[in-house]
Motif scaffolding. Structure first.
Motif, mmCIF file in Angstrom:
data_model
loop_
_atom_site.group_PDB
_atom_site.id
_atom_site.type_symbol
_atom_site.label_atom_id
_atom_site.label_comp_id
_atom_site.label_asym_id
_atom_site.label_seq_id
_atom_site.Cartn_x
_atom_site.Cartn_y
_atom_site.Cartn_z
ATOM 1 N N PRO A 160 0.786 -1.235 0.000
ATOM 2 C CA PRO A 160 0.000 0.000 0.000
ATOM 3 C C PRO A 160 0.818 1.286 0.000
ATOM 4 C CG PRO A 160 -1.001 -1.604 1.457
ATOM 5 C CD PRO A 160 0.322 -2.177 1.038
ATOM 6 N N GLN A 161 2.038 1.238 0.549
ATOM 7 C CA GLN A 161 2.860 2.444 0.554
ATOM 8 C C GLN A 161 3.356 2.802 -0.851
ATOM 9 O OE1 GLN A 161 5.956 1.918 3.485
ATOM 10 N NE2 GLN A 161 4.503 1.562 5.139
ATOM 11 N N SER A 162 3.191 1.875 -1.802
ATOM 12 C CA SER A 162 3.656 2.097 -3.175
ATOM 13 C C SER A 162 2.511 2.251 -4.164
ATOM 14 C CB SER A 162 4.559 0.930 -3.616
ATOM 15 O OG SER A 162 5.654 0.788 -2.757
ATOM 16 N N ILE A 163 1.317 2.609 -3.675
ATOM 17 C CA ILE A 163 0.151 2.635 -4.574
ATOM 18 C C ILE A 163 0.325 3.632 -5.711
ATOM 19 C CG2 ILE A 163 -1.525 1.806 -2.892
ATOM 20 C CD1 ILE A 163 -2.374 4.786 -2.554
ATOM 21 N N ASN A 164 1.089 4.683 -5.499
ATOM 22 C CA ASN A 164 1.259 5.672 -6.566
ATOM 23 C C ASN A 164 2.080 5.126 -7.727
ATOM 24 O OD1 ASN A 164 -0.265 7.655 -5.293
ATOM 25 N ND2 ASN A 164 1.480 8.442 -4.161
ATOM 26 N N THR A 165 3.004 4.225 -7.427
ATOM 27 C CA THR A 165 3.790 3.612 -8.502
ATOM 28 C C THR A 165 3.138 2.341 -9.022
ATOM 29 O OG1 THR A 165 5.171 2.497 -6.850
ATOM 30 C CG2 THR A 165 5.973 4.586 -7.719
ATOM 31 N N LEU A 166 2.308 1.702 -8.205
ATOM 32 C CA LEU A 166 1.623 0.479 -8.635
ATOM 33 C C LEU A 166 0.364 0.788 -9.436
ATOM 34 C CD1 LEU A 166 1.870 -1.734 -5.401
ATOM 35 C CD2 LEU A 166 3.230 -1.925 -7.495
ATOM 36 N N GLY A 167 -0.099 2.032 -9.370
ATOM 37 C CA GLY A 167 -1.295 2.410 -10.106
ATOM 38 C C GLY A 167 -2.573 2.100 -9.367
ATOM 39 N N GLY A 168 -2.511 2.050 -8.043
ATOM 40 C CA GLY A 168 -3.700 1.784 -7.242
ATOM 41 C C GLY A 168 -3.653 0.433 -6.560
ATOM 42 N N TYR A 169 -4.771 0.063 -5.961
ATOM 43 C CA TYR A 169 -4.847 -1.169 -5.168
ATOM 44 C C TYR A 169 -5.208 -2.362 -6.061
ATOM 45 C CZ TYR A 169 -4.807 2.095 -1.245
ATOM 46 O OH TYR A 169 -4.455 3.079 -0.349
ATOM 47 N N LYS A 170 -4.321 -2.703 -6.973
ATOM 48 C CA LYS A 170 -4.571 -3.761 -7.944
ATOM 49 C C LYS A 170 -3.982 -5.089 -7.497
ATOM 50 C CE LYS A 170 -4.315 -0.498 -11.844
ATOM 51 N NZ LYS A 170 -3.594 -0.174 -13.096
ATOM 52 N N VAL A 171 -4.576 -6.179 -7.984
ATOM 53 C CA VAL A 171 -4.010 -7.508 -7.766
ATOM 54 C C VAL A 171 -2.611 -7.538 -8.380
ATOM 55 C CG1 VAL A 171 -4.238 -9.970 -8.273
ATOM 56 C CG2 VAL A 171 -6.283 -8.599 -7.745
ATOM 57 N N GLN A 172 -1.669 -8.129 -7.651
ATOM 58 C CA GLN A 172 -0.278 -8.186 -8.097
ATOM 59 C C GLN A 172 0.125 -9.618 -8.453
ATOM 60 O OE1 GLN A 172 1.655 -5.180 -8.275
ATOM 61 N NE2 GLN A 172 -0.447 -4.425 -7.977
ATOM 62 N N GLY A 173 1.018 -9.760 -9.446
ATOM 63 C CA GLY A 173 1.578 -11.068 -9.763
ATOM 64 C C GLY A 173 0.836 -11.857 -10.814
ATOM 65 N N ARG A 174 -0.069 -11.217 -11.520
ATOM 66 C CA ARG A 174 -0.772 -11.936 -12.578
ATOM 67 C C ARG A 174 0.097 -12.047 -13.829
ATOM 68 N NH1 ARG A 174 -6.808 -9.306 -11.743
ATOM 69 N NH2 ARG A 174 -7.667 -11.029 -10.487
#
Length: 277
Positions: free
Chosen positions: A147-161
Motif C-alpha cells: 500500500p505504501q507504493s500505490i502511486n507507482t503500482l497504479g492503485g490497489y490492484k491484484v499483483q503477480g498476474r
C-alpha cells in the motif's frame, strides 16, 4: 501451538517454526481495548499503518508518521501478554538507506516493546532487511500489493498476474533469503500464493491471497465492520459494529432530545445512601 494454550508471547523464531503447521492467526490493532480482546486468540498482532485510514481519516497510509506508529504501538502493547506484537514501519522511515531503517526500527522497538517490525518491498529491500536482521531487529516482510507504493503500482490492484508472477516470486525469495522470519502476501492470485508458500522456508501470511498460506491477517476494523467506507473483496465481515454503533448513537440522541435520558437510575441524590452493614 495456539495462542490460547500459551502462557507467554511467542518470539519471531517461534513464528518461523510454525511453517507448515497450524495456520497463524493475525489481526491489526491500534488501541489497548482491542489488543486485549484479541490477545488470547491471535498469534501475531500487527500495529498496522492502516491506522492512518481507519482511525485518523487519511486517504491512504502515506501520511502515517513514525510518531503515530509509536503512540499506537505503546497502546497495543499494554493490552498484550500472549500474542506477539509487530509494528509497521511507515512510509519514508526506512527506504532511504539501511542505516536510516536501523535508526528508526531501533527506536520503534525501544519505545514500544515490539518483538519485530514489518516493512514493505522485496528485492529492493533485501539489503535493508539483511542489515536489520544482522543487527538484532527481527523483520516481517510484505510483498505483492504494498500500500505504501500505490502511486507507482497504479492503485490497489491484484499483483503477480501473468508475466508479473516471476517478479513476485523473486521478491518473496529475496525477503526470505535476507533473514525475514515471515512474509505477508497481499492481494495476489491464490495459485501464485500457494506456489510461494511451497517455495519459501518461512511462513507466508495471506491477506487476499490463499487459504493455503501459513497464516492469515485482516484489518480488525474491516472484519468487525467498524470501518465502512469501503470493503475489499478479500474481507469477510464477522460483525457489523459500524452500523450498530450508528444505531446506538441515533437512539441516544433521540432519548436526550426527548429528556428520556438520563433516567432516575442514572442520577445522584442530595445525600449519599446509607451503606448496608
Amino acid at each position: 501451538m495456539s495462542a490460547t494454550a500459551r502462557k507467554s508471547a511467542p518470539l519471531p523464531e517461534d513464528i518461523r517454526a510454525r511453517k507448515g503447521g497450524v495456520p497463524l492467526v493475525s489481526l491489526t490493532a491500534y488501541t489497548t481495548p482491542m489488543a486485549q480482546a484479541m490477545d488470547a486468540h491471535c498469534d501475531v498482532v500487527l500495529v498496522g499503518d492502516s491506522v492512518g485510514m481507519v482511525l485518523h481519516g487519511l486517504p491512504s497510509t502515506l501520511g502515517v508518521t513514525l510518531e503515530m506508529m509509536i503512540l499506537h504501538g505503546r497502546a497495543v502493547k499494554r493490552g498484550l501478554s500472549k500474542a506477539m506484537m509487530v509494528v509497521d514501519m511507515p512510509f519514508g522511515s526506512y527506504e532511504e538507506s539501511p542505516q536510516q531503517a536501523f535508526r528508526n526500527a531501533a527506536r520503534v522497538m525501544a519505545e514500544t516493546g515490539a518483538a519485530a517490525v514489518k516493512l514493505e518491498g522485496g528485492v529492493t529491500m533485501q539489503e535493508t532487511i539483511r542489515f536489520l536482521v544482522q543487527r538484532g531487529i527481527p523483520v516481517m516482510g510484505h510483498v505483492g500489493l504494498t500500500p505504501q507504493s500505490i502511486n507507482t503500482l497504479g492503485g490497489y490492484k491484484v499483483q503477480g498476474r501473468g508475466a508479473a508472477a516471476d517478479a513476485l516470486i523473486a521478491d518473496a525469495r529475496a525477503v526470505s533469503e535476507a533473514g525475514a522470519f515471515a512474509v505477508v502476501l497481499e492481494k495476489v492470485p491464490a495459485a501464485l500464493a500457494d506456489r510461494v508458500t511451497a517455495d519459501l522456508p518461512i511462513p507466508t501470511i495471506g491477506i487476499g491471497a490463499s487459504a493455503g498460506c501459513d497464516g492469515q491477517i485482516l484489518v480488525v476494523d474491516d472484519m468487525l465492520g467498524a470501518f465502512t467506507a469501503f470493503k475489499p473483496k478479500f474481507v469477510k465481515r464477522y460483525a457489523a459494529l459500524g452500523h450498530q454503533a450508528e444505531a446506538a448513537i441515533e437512539e441516544y440522541a433521540a432519548e436526550v432530545r426527548a429528556r428520556e435520558f438520563p433516567g432516575e437510575e442514572h442520577l445522584f441524590a442530595e445525600e449519599a445512601p446509607e451503606k448496608k452493614t
